[in-house]
Structure formats: C-alpha cells, structure tokens
Scaffold this motif. Structure first.
Motif, PDB file in Angstrom:
ATOM      1  N   UNK A 157       0.835  -1.213   0.000  1.00  0.00           N
ATOM      2  CA  UNK A 157       0.000   0.000   0.000  1.00  0.00           C
ATOM      3  C   UNK A 157       0.865   1.257   0.000  1.00  0.00           C
ATOM      4  N   UNK A 158       1.930   1.248   0.827  1.00  0.00           N
ATOM      5  CA  UNK A 158       2.820   2.408   0.916  1.00  0.00           C
ATOM      6  C   UNK A 158       3.479   2.733  -0.424  1.00  0.00           C
ATOM      7  N   UNK A 159       3.775   1.701  -1.210  1.00  0.00           N
ATOM      8  CA  UNK A 159       4.465   1.915  -2.492  1.00  0.00           C
ATOM      9  C   UNK A 159       3.648   2.810  -3.429  1.00  0.00           C
ATOM     10  N   UNK A 160       2.330   2.883  -3.208  1.00  0.00           N
ATOM     11  CA  UNK A 160       1.473   3.702  -4.065  1.00  0.00           C
ATOM     12  C   UNK A 160       1.022   4.986  -3.373  1.00  0.00           C
ATOM     13  N   UNK A 161       1.584   5.225  -2.184  1.00  0.00           N
ATOM     14  CA  UNK A 161       1.274   6.457  -1.455  1.00  0.00           C
ATOM     15  C   UNK A 161       2.204   7.569  -1.918  1.00  0.00           C
ATOM     16  N   UNK A 162       1.707   8.792  -1.936  1.00  0.00           N
ATOM     17  CA  UNK A 162       2.532   9.908  -2.423  1.00  0.00           C
ATOM     18  C   UNK A 162       3.735  10.183  -1.511  1.00  0.00           C
ATOM     19  N   UNK A 163       3.669   9.740  -0.249  1.00  0.00           N
ATOM     20  CA  UNK A 163       4.777   9.974   0.688  1.00  0.00           C
ATOM     21  C   UNK A 163       6.016   9.156   0.358  1.00  0.00           C
ATOM     22  N   UNK A 164       5.876   8.118  -0.450  1.00  0.00           N
ATOM     23  CA  UNK A 164       7.010   7.247  -0.753  1.00  0.00           C
ATOM     24  C   UNK A 164       7.550   7.439  -2.173  1.00  0.00           C
ATOM     25  N   UNK A 165       6.970   8.368  -2.935  1.00  0.00           N
ATOM     26  CA  UNK A 165       7.436   8.598  -4.306  1.00  0.00           C
ATOM     27  C   UNK A 165       8.714   9.434  -4.275  1.00  0.00           C
ATOM     28  N   UNK A 166       9.615   9.183  -5.203  1.00  0.00           N
ATOM     29  CA  UNK A 166      10.858   9.951  -5.259  1.00  0.00           C
ATOM     30  C   UNK A 166      10.738  11.189  -6.144  1.00  0.00           C
ATOM     31  N   UNK A 167       9.532  11.440  -6.659  1.00  0.00           N
ATOM     32  CA  UNK A 167       9.210  12.785  -7.151  1.00  0.00           C
ATOM     33  C   UNK A 167       7.894  13.183  -6.475  1.00  0.00           C
ATOM     34  N   UNK A 168       7.648  14.481  -6.382  1.00  0.00           N
ATOM     35  CA  UNK A 168       6.410  14.934  -5.725  1.00  0.00           C
ATOM     36  C   UNK A 168       5.236  14.692  -6.668  1.00  0.00           C
ATOM     37  N   UNK A 169       4.554  13.602  -6.429  1.00  0.00           N
ATOM     38  CA  UNK A 169       3.454  13.222  -7.314  1.00  0.00           C
ATOM     39  C   UNK A 169       2.550  12.248  -6.584  1.00  0.00           C
ATOM     40  N   UNK A 170       1.313  12.182  -7.043  1.00  0.00           N
ATOM     41  CA  UNK A 170       0.361  11.229  -6.470  1.00  0.00           C
ATOM     42  C   UNK A 170      -0.149  10.334  -7.592  1.00  0.00           C
ATOM     43  N   UNK A 171       0.484   9.175  -7.787  1.00  0.00           N
ATOM     44  CA  UNK A 171       0.130   8.339  -8.938  1.00  0.00           C
ATOM     45  C   UNK A 171      -1.305   7.808  -8.898  1.00  0.00           C
ATOM     46  N   UNK A 172      -1.878   7.713  -7.697  1.00  0.00           N
ATOM     47  CA  UNK A 172      -3.229   7.157  -7.585  1.00  0.00           C
ATOM     48  C   UNK A 172      -4.269   8.033  -8.273  1.00  0.00           C
ATOM     49  N   UNK A 173      -3.956   9.330  -8.418  1.00  0.00           N
ATOM     50  CA  UNK A 173      -4.908  10.245  -9.050  1.00  0.00           C
ATOM     51  C   UNK A 173      -4.534  10.552 -10.494  1.00  0.00           C
ATOM     52  N   UNK A 174      -3.619   9.757 -11.022  1.00  0.00           N
ATOM     53  CA  UNK A 174      -3.236   9.891 -12.431  1.00  0.00           C
ATOM     54  C   UNK A 174      -3.393   8.534 -13.099  1.00  0.00           C
ATOM     55  N   UNK A 175      -2.974   8.454 -14.346  1.00  0.00           N
ATOM     56  CA  UNK A 175      -3.231   7.248 -15.131  1.00  0.00           C
ATOM     57  C   UNK A 175      -1.965   6.396 -15.258  1.00  0.00           C
TER      58      UNK A 175
END
Length: 474
Positions: A323-341
C-alpha cells in the motif's frame, strides 16, 4: 550471467555512485561468506589479480583477489573524484577509468555538452569501450547525473548520446536528479530543459528523482528517529538514509539524500546481482513498462523507508508495504500516482516474499489504481530472495504514470520565466557550437512530451468500470 556498467557524471552522479558501490559491497559481504568470486559479484564487479603484469581478470569460482567496480567516473571539477580516491573505497575504482578536468562547467549545459563533450569525446569513448570489453555479456549502462548543474546535465547527456552511438543495442537506464524550485543555481531551468530533450530522445528508461521529494523523505525519517511517538524509534542503520560508509566518515548535508537514490539503484539491480524465484532481466524493464518510446519516465517509490527498533511493535505487515508503495509519501518525485493514469507498473520485491503474496496484493490494489483501458494487466513483478541489509523485505515500485506531467509543467514554467526575459542567455550563446535554436527546440520537445501525457490523461475520464455481471437465479 550478464554484466552492467555504471557511468557516473558530475558531482551529484559521482557522490550517488560512490554510495551505491559502498552499499552494494555491504550487501554482497552479507551474503558471500566464503570469499569466492561468484556470478552475483561478476554482474557489477571484476576480480583482478594485481600480481599479474597485465592486471588480469580472474574467472568465476576462484577466490576474491581485488574487486574493481564496473564503472566510469566523469567530472569536469576533480574535487569529488579526488575525495573518492582518498576515501575508504579508493581500491574499488580503476584509476584508468576516470575522466576529470579542473575548471568545471560553470552551471552551463552548453559548456558541458559542447565544450567538454567535444574535447573529451575520444577519451570517454575509450573508457566506455574498455569497460564493455571486460564484460562477457554486457546488458545495461546505468547513467547517474543531475539536471541542474553544467557537467551533470550537459556532459551527462553528451555521454548518453555517445552510449547510443557506440552501443545502440545495450539498454540505457538513466537516473536523473531534478533540482527543486528553490535551487541555488539560477540557470538550472535552462540546463534541465536542454538535458530533457536529450533524455527523451536517447534513453531507454529514465528514473526521475526530485531533490525536494528526497528532502521531504529525509525530514520524515528524522522526525521518526527522534521518537515522535513512544516506541516509534527507528532501528539503527536500517533507514534508507543511513549515512554509513561512502566518501568520508563525516556526514554531509546531501549524504542522506544520496543514500535514498543509492537504495533505488540497489533495488533495481538486485535481480541482476542475486538469485530469486522470479528474477527480472534489466532489459525487461523497458520492454514491459514503456509502450511509447518517448514516454519512458518511470516514477520510483521505495518502501519501507526504515525499520522500527522496538521489537514489541509488530513489523509492518506485508500488505502495508505494498500500500505504501502507491502512497505519495514514498514517491521519489512529488506526485500522487493514484490520481493519475498508469500505463504500466513494475513491483521489484526483495526478501522472503511469496509469489502468492504479490498476486494477492496486486488484486487488492487494482480497483484503486486507474490503468489505461488497453493495458489493465500491465504489471511486471520480480522476486529477489536477498533483502537489503537491515530489512526483512523491501519493495521498489516503478510506475509509468502520467503523474510526472505536473513536474514537467512546473519546469517549463520556470524555464519560460527566464527565457521570456532572455536572462543569462549570453552565457550559453558565447559557447562554440551553441545556438539559440537549441532552446526553442528543447522547449518544443518538452511541450510535446507534456501534450502526450495530457492526451493520455484525457482518456481517464472515459475509463468505464466493469459491466455488471448477470447473476444466476437460484
């Protein structure tokens, strides 16, 4: 067994590269107790017998003599490379595989690409060929560089073009460190946009890393390590920011950030370095995650970022790691992949994790992750049995996701602010071979890239949920 070569360019590239080699040696030492030169070591290290007159390489199966990194170090300001050569890892690098100058590139892409790129072309190609000749089956070049300075952005992308020319069949994976908006290099938007055109055209995969995102992760771990809540103490040396080893004993401001990128490289190379029940070939990353050649920016996320020290607290459940792997807090760029495609996604798992655990978590997370309609099963997984030192298991997710678009739009905006005023342009145009058309072509290339992501984003609204199934009457 295949081999890979790491090419580290500029101050940032060499500091991150040094940290990667240090951590890689620790991992191999943790696993290889017998002191034998095995296939795992041969993937990134040569075993050299210094007693022979030609410094010959020893074959797999013999005792470890002297390990030499399969690396080429390039920097036009020799401070960092000299520091490496005087540090604890000095024996790991082959002194004949260095290319340095003294004056630096002055934070100017044109000086790095045009001036030094032309002056050192032959020497760099010679070093790359020599590194390739030491490989039985060369699979991949890893290029590490930053986008904001002159050597990293300019000479880094010139090296990338040389790799494409000289080794067109060998996979090119680039780790690019993007400057934050508050970067102290005033010309970093120019350098980044000029470099991005080369990256978009010449790399197979790019792993974008943002300085601001790294700072956020470091601060989060610091907060945890000071025990914000009772019992939530981070286990010593278990965080991805752990500053052990490397250039020198004294911790430097960027060391914790460099460690995160080094851990990213450790994870992506783990399948090439160690055995696993489901190993992923490095060439498979581009093959499976890049459906369109220009859209090859893969957003990395790492988890866990640390291990808690209190043994009374249950270790974070495996499901939480996914679950954390898809959280914005763990991305190495400032992004929220869950709200994109999502176009595709790779999960690279390390440690004692079963295939069934991975599949179960993919099925659990799928409904919340919007994938393009034509690639709903666009998952690639790998399992490596050896976890990082200090962890029981870890996960690197690589997402080909349209969430990179805002980062690129912000970069374009910062570029345009400078370019509209023609600010600092003369510094670039004074360089031999540099023309103003390079700027217009670079910003056109970036705008085109943004537009391609935008078109994909527009299809997200048309994604239809599964049609309701007919129930059989009982």
């Amino acid at each position: 067994m295949t081999q890979s070569v790491v090419v580290q360019v500029g101050q940032c590239g060499n500091q991150v590269g040094c940290r990667f080699w240090d951590l890689a040696l620790r991992e191999h030492a943790h696993v290889n107790k017998g002191g034998m030169y095995d296939e795992a070591l041969s993937s990134f290290f040569r075993n050299v017998d210094l007693r022979s007159s030609d410094g010959g390489t020893c074959g797999i199966g013999g005792r470890i003599q002297h390990l030499k990194a399969r690396a080429v170090l390039v920097d036009m300001e020799e401070g960092v490379v000299n520091e490496i050569l005087q540090g604890p890892l000095r024996e790991v690098f082959d002194s004949t595989q260095l290319v340095t100058d003294v004056s630096g590139s002055g934070n100017n892409w044109a000086v790095g690409y045009m001036t030094y790129g032309s002056a050192y072309r032959e020497r760099i190609v010679e070093k790359l060929r020599k590194a390739a000749e030491h490989c039985d089956c060369l699979q991949c070049f890893f290029l590490i560089h930053s986008m904001g300075g002159g050597t990293g952005s300019g000479l880094g992308t010139r090296v990338l073009s040389l790799l494409q020319e000289e080794f067109p069949e060998v996979c090119r994976i680039v780790t690019s460190v993007y400057p934050s908006a508050e970067d102290d290099v005033i010309t970093s938007p120019y350098n980044s946009v000029l470099a991005m055109r080369e990256l978009t055209e010449r790399a197979d995969c790019i792993l974008p890393v943002e300085n601001q995102s790294l700072i956020d992760i470091v601060n989060k771990i610091k907060l945890m390590s000071h025990g914000a809540k009772p019992g939530l103490m981070i286990k010593r040396d278990s965080a991805v920011t752990s500053g052990q080893g490397g250039l020198s004993e004294a911790e430097k401001p960027f060391d914790a950030m460099n460690n995160i990128i080094a851990n990213l490289l450790l994870s992506i190379t783990s399948s090439a370095r160690f055995e696993g029940s489901l190993n992923m070939d490095l060439s498979e990353i581009a093959m499976n995650l890049v459906p369109f050649p220009r859209l090859h920016y893969l957003v990395p996320s790492l988890t866990p970022l640390y291990t808690l020290a209190d043994v009374n607290i249950p270790t974070r459940r495996l499901d939480q790691m996914f679950s954390d792997a898809f959280s914005k807090d763990h991305q190495l760029i400032r992004a929220d992949p869950k709200h994109s495609l999502y176009l595709a996604c790779a999960l690279m798992v390390r440690g004692n994790v079963q295939v069934s655990d991975v599949r179960r978590n993919i099925e659990r997370l799928k409904p919340s992750l919007p994938f393009v309609s034509w690639n709903q099963e666009g998952w690639k997984t790998s399992l490596c049995s050896v976890p990082p030192v200090g962890h029981s298991h870890s996960l690197l997710a690589l997402a080909n996701n349209t969430c990179v678009k805002p980062t690129f739009m912000e970069l374009r905006e910062r570029f345009t602010k400078l370019y509209r005023k023609k600010a600092h342009l003369h510094h670039y145009l004074h360089v031999d071979g540099m023309e103003q058309s390079f700027f217009s072509e670079a910003i056109t290339s970036l705008s085109s890239l943004i537009e391609e992501y935008h078109h994909l984003d527009a299809t997200k609204a048309r994604l239809m949920p599964d049609a309701p199934r007919l129930c059989i009457a009982r």
